[in-house]
Design a protein around this motif. Structure first.
Motif, mmCIF file in Angstrom:
data_model
loop_
_atom_site.group_PDB
_atom_site.id
_atom_site.type_symbol
_atom_site.label_atom_id
_atom_site.label_comp_id
_atom_site.label_asym_id
_atom_site.label_seq_id
_atom_site.Cartn_x
_atom_site.Cartn_y
_atom_site.Cartn_z
ATOM 1 N N GLN A 1 -3.325 4.088 -8.313
ATOM 2 C CA GLN A 1 -2.260 4.519 -9.228
ATOM 3 C C GLN A 1 -1.556 5.775 -8.693
ATOM 4 O OE1 GLN A 1 -2.032 1.457 -11.311
ATOM 5 N NE2 GLN A 1 -0.883 3.185 -12.108
ATOM 6 N N ARG A 2 -2.319 6.657 -8.056
ATOM 7 C CA ARG A 2 -1.721 7.873 -7.505
ATOM 8 C C ARG A 2 -0.698 7.538 -6.419
ATOM 9 N NH1 ARG A 2 -7.153 9.953 -7.356
ATOM 10 N NH2 ARG A 2 -7.534 11.285 -9.156
ATOM 11 N N GLU A 3 -1.014 6.528 -5.607
ATOM 12 C CA GLU A 3 -0.072 6.100 -4.566
ATOM 13 C C GLU A 3 1.225 5.594 -5.198
ATOM 14 O OE1 GLU A 3 -1.990 3.298 -1.984
ATOM 15 O OE2 GLU A 3 -3.630 4.693 -1.513
ATOM 16 N N LYS A 4 1.073 4.820 -6.276
ATOM 17 C CA LYS A 4 2.254 4.306 -6.985
ATOM 18 C C LYS A 4 3.056 5.456 -7.594
ATOM 19 C CE LYS A 4 0.168 -0.155 -8.131
ATOM 20 N NZ LYS A 4 -0.378 -1.002 -9.203
ATOM 21 N N MET A 5 2.327 6.458 -8.101
ATOM 22 C CA MET A 5 2.986 7.623 -8.682
ATOM 23 C C MET A 5 3.798 8.373 -7.628
ATOM 24 S SD MET A 5 2.740 8.282 -11.881
ATOM 25 C CE MET A 5 3.101 10.034 -11.865
ATOM 26 N N GLY A 6 3.219 8.499 -6.437
ATOM 27 C CA GLY A 6 3.925 9.172 -5.349
ATOM 28 C C GLY A 6 5.230 8.483 -5.032
ATOM 29 N N GLU A 7 5.179 7.147 -5.014
ATOM 30 C CA GLU A 7 6.383 6.355 -4.763
ATOM 31 C C GLU A 7 7.418 6.607 -5.857
ATOM 32 O OE1 GLU A 7 8.708 3.770 -2.606
ATOM 33 O OE2 GLU A 7 6.679 4.400 -2.068
ATOM 34 N N MET A 8 6.941 6.652 -7.111
ATOM 35 C CA MET A 8 7.841 6.869 -8.241
ATOM 36 C C MET A 8 8.519 8.237 -8.148
ATOM 37 S SD MET A 8 6.947 6.980 -12.307
ATOM 38 C CE MET A 8 6.582 8.727 -12.340
ATOM 39 N N PHE A 9 7.740 9.271 -7.807
ATOM 40 C CA PHE A 9 8.300 10.625 -7.711
ATOM 41 C C PHE A 9 9.355 10.720 -6.615
ATOM 42 C CE2 PHE A 9 4.353 12.246 -9.928
ATOM 43 C CZ PHE A 9 5.046 12.745 -11.021
ATOM 44 N N ARG A 10 9.137 9.955 -5.534
ATOM 45 C CA ARG A 10 10.122 9.979 -4.446
ATOM 46 C C ARG A 10 11.455 9.390 -4.883
ATOM 47 N NH1 ARG A 10 5.419 9.308 -1.336
ATOM 48 N NH2 ARG A 10 5.433 7.050 -1.437
ATOM 49 N N ASN A 11 11.394 8.479 -5.861
ATOM 50 C CA ASN A 11 12.620 7.827 -6.342
ATOM 51 C C ASN A 11 13.262 8.538 -7.523
ATOM 52 O OD1 ASN A 11 12.321 5.777 -4.434
ATOM 53 N ND2 ASN A 11 11.026 4.555 -5.794
ATOM 54 N N MET A 12 12.621 9.614 -8.000
ATOM 55 C CA MET A 12 13.061 10.243 -9.245
ATOM 56 C C MET A 12 14.435 10.907 -9.152
ATOM 57 S SD MET A 12 10.083 11.926 -11.544
ATOM 58 C CE MET A 12 9.317 10.932 -12.815
ATOM 59 N N ARG A 13 14.800 11.387 -7.971
ATOM 60 C CA ARG A 13 16.071 12.102 -7.854
ATOM 61 C C ARG A 13 17.265 11.236 -8.236
ATOM 62 N NH1 ARG A 13 15.038 15.186 -2.098
ATOM 63 N NH2 ARG A 13 13.575 16.735 -2.884
ATOM 64 N N SER A 14 17.133 9.954 -8.005
ATOM 65 C CA SER A 14 18.247 9.052 -8.309
ATOM 66 C C SER A 14 18.207 8.531 -9.747
ATOM 67 C CB SER A 14 18.237 7.861 -7.340
ATOM 68 O OG SER A 14 17.019 7.155 -7.451
ATOM 69 N N MET A 15 17.201 8.963 -10.520
ATOM 70 C CA MET A 15 17.050 8.473 -11.904
ATOM 71 C C MET A 15 17.708 9.411 -12.904
ATOM 72 S SD MET A 15 13.044 7.325 -12.133
ATOM 73 C CE MET A 15 12.293 6.140 -11.027
ATOM 74 N N SER A 16 18.129 8.831 -14.038
ATOM 75 C CA SER A 16 18.602 9.650 -15.152
ATOM 76 C C SER A 16 17.376 10.202 -15.874
ATOM 77 C CB SER A 16 19.422 8.796 -16.126
ATOM 78 O OG SER A 16 18.579 7.851 -16.775
ATOM 79 N N GLN A 17 17.599 11.148 -16.798
ATOM 80 C CA GLN A 17 16.482 11.733 -17.549
ATOM 81 C C GLN A 17 15.748 10.656 -18.336
ATOM 82 O OE1 GLN A 17 15.367 14.944 -17.321
ATOM 83 N NE2 GLN A 17 13.642 14.124 -18.472
#
Length: 208
Positions: free
Chosen positions: A52-68
């Protein structure tokens, strides 16, 4: 009275367990003992959480392009996925007790959870008011922590006042029936030991 709904040892402060991703509370020896977690289960849980931590890392890397809104939704989903991954390694009674103990440590912060709000049949208006009260408390508590010149006694008094105000608002928002359901979901009160969080990871602090 005492510590109110802040939960966990150490007064009204946010405990270092139970507030985050699935199974955080299992980092505590006393909780693992209460649940009867085996070494094999612990190993499987660690593997599930690492995934799950690996998946979280992937998610955080994509966060800049996300809305709030997208970030909030992604974070909520990650928490739920993490909890499911951990719960899949436990039996039904262990899952139930872990959820009860997690609620005990989270206190009213648990009302932010969609599943808890659903169980309590909270209306959108209630959710908004509870969220506002919790956010106001978080901000005030953050500001309080920044005040360096307060004595411990004054800090504790102010902290208690913040908690009392938060609790009063939430109790005025929820119905008596909802409060009863919420308290019932916590199960039998568990006395968390002050050093119960010392054992981190497999085999930590096992009894002789």
């Amino acid at each position: 009275g005492g510590r109110g709904q802040g939960g966990g040892p150490g007064g009204g402060g946010r405990p270092s367990f139970g507030g985050g991703f699935g199974g955080d509370i299992l980092g505590r020896d006393d909780v693992r003992q209460e649940l009867g977690i085996t070494e094999d289960q612990l190993k499987q849980i660690e593997e599930a959480r690492n995934s799950q931590r690996e998946k979280m890392g992937e998610m955080f890397r994509n966060m800049r392009s996300m809305s709030q809104e997208e970030r909030t939704a992604a974070f909520t989903k990650a928490r739920e996925d993490s909890a499911k991954a951990v719960e899949s390694q436990l039996n039904a009674s262990q899952v139930k007790r872990m959820q009860e103990l997690t609620l005990q440590t989270q206190g009213y912060r648990a009302l932010r959870s969609d599943s808890v709000a659903k169980d309590l049949s909270m209306s959108d208006d209630q959710k908004a008011k509870v969220q506002a009260a919790l956010s106001e408390y978080d901000v005030a508590r953050f500001e309080l922590r920044r005040l360096r010149d307060l004595s411990d006694e004054d800090r504790e008094k102010k902290q208690a006042a913040l908690e009392a105000n938060r609790d009063k608002i939430i109790k005025s928002v929820l119905t008596a029936s909802q409060m009863q359901t919420f308290e019932g979901k916590k199960g039998a009160k568990f006395e968390f030991s002050e050093d119960g969080g010392s054992g981190r990871g497999p085999g930590g602090g096992s009894t002789p």
